[in-house]
Design a protein around this motif. Structure first.
Motif, short mmCIF file in Angstrom:
data_model
loop_
_atom_site.label_atom_id
_atom_site.label_comp_id
_atom_site.label_asym_id
_atom_site.label_seq_id
_atom_site.Cartn_x
_atom_site.Cartn_y
_atom_site.Cartn_z
N ALA A 47 18.21 -16.79 -7.65
CA ALA A 47 17.32 -17.72 -8.28
C ALA A 47 16.16 -18.22 -7.15
N ASP A 48 16.76 -18.51 -6.08
CA ASP A 48 16.03 -19.28 -4.90
C ASP A 48 15.93 -18.21 -3.74
N SER A 49 14.96 -17.70 -3.20
CA SER A 49 15.11 -16.68 -2.21
C SER A 49 15.58 -17.38 -0.86
N ILE A 139 10.46 -18.45 4.22
CA ILE A 139 11.31 -17.48 4.74
C ILE A 139 10.55 -16.92 6.15
N ALA A 140 9.25 -16.70 5.87
CA ALA A 140 8.47 -16.08 6.97
C ALA A 140 7.96 -17.16 7.80
N LEU A 162 7.14 -11.57 -1.77
CA LEU A 162 8.05 -11.03 -2.82
C LEU A 162 9.16 -12.10 -2.55
N GLU A 163 9.74 -12.41 -3.81
CA GLU A 163 11.06 -13.01 -3.80
C GLU A 163 12.22 -12.02 -3.68
N LEU A 196 15.87 -4.46 3.44
CA LEU A 196 15.65 -3.89 2.31
C LEU A 196 14.44 -3.02 2.28
N LEU A 197 13.56 -3.18 3.29
CA LEU A 197 12.30 -2.31 3.38
C LEU A 197 12.64 -1.13 3.80
#
Length: 243
Positions: A47-49, A139-140, A162-163, A196-197
């Motif tokens: 729900a929250d990155s 996060i960045a 993005l989340e 994930l990229l």
């Protein structure tokens, strides 16, 4: 005539975040005598990155999956925590704590994605870099803090905003555009953050086009894990793999 049999394998343990979906990409760096054994962390809320990556930055999350890949019969010779934000969000001290937790859980050697990136930048002599990522701003910001704490000069930081729950759907075209647009003319290298990229097929051609090394999260992690046991990763034309 009976075949000689399968090539004797060396086990490498991958401790992946529960939401990791790029298993096949990791295998593409592996030579024929290396097998990757993947175990995932317990799931946490999507729900929250920022909360998600903060939970994945808890060293206790790594104990069970590390034991699964390092104990007999698998007996991995190194454990690699395959999660970028989960290994940088707490800074350098927490990255060291994650590695210590894997050692305490039985790993003969331990690597994290973020620690591997620092090692990769070091062998390339890259001190001024451009950073690209898929993250939301909180996060960045932690990524830039982590790199700065390690003595890296982040000249630019470009993201997709993005989340975490949707990053796994990003395709090659989006990733390639992010890297190209996120380059900085004065950068020694480009770092592509997030396991994930998808990046494997983009690295060498974009390095040729942009004229500088490109380090990606999965590439650096596999490179460092293999390097820890004296094995060379495979990836034609990828600058980091020369080292």
């Amino acid at each position: 005539m009976i075949p000689a049999g399968p090539v004797r394998q060396t086990a490498v343990g991958v401790v992946a975040s529960f939401d990791f979906t790029r298993d096949r990409e990791l295998w593409r760096w592996a030579p024929p005598d290396i097998s990757l054994y993947v175990s995932r962390t317990d799931a946490v809320s999507l729900a929250d990155s920022f909360e998600l990556v903060s939970r994945l930055n808890d060293p206790t999350m790594l104990t069970r999956p590390t034991r699964e890949v390092t104990r007999v019969p698998i007996g991995a010779r190194v454990a690699f925590y395959c999660c970028t934000a989960g290994s940088f969000v707490g800074g350098l001290e927490r990255e060291r704590a994650l590695r210590a937790a894997m050692i305490d859980a039985g790993a003969p050697r331990a690597v994290t994605t973020s620690g591997a990136v620092l090692d990769a930048l070091g062998v390339l002599g890259a001190r001024r870099i451009a950073v690209v990522h898929p993250y939301v701003d909180p996060i960045a910001d932690k990524l830039v803090d982590f790199l700065t704490e390690a003595g890296i000069d982040v000249l630019s930081s470009r993201g997709l905003g993005l989340e975490s729950r949707v990053v796994g759907a990003v395709d090659y075209a989006t990733t390639a555009g992010l890297i190209t647009d996120g380059d900085h003319p004065d950068a020694d290298a480009i770092f592509v953050s997030c396991t994930l990229l998808p990046t494997y097929d983009l690295i060498a051609p974009l390095e040729r086009r942009l004229g500088k090394p490109i380090i990606t999260a999965n590439q650096a992690g596999v490179w460092a894990a293999f390097r820890a046991i004296g094995v060379k990763a495979e990836g034609a034309g990828q600058e980091l793999l020369r080292y």
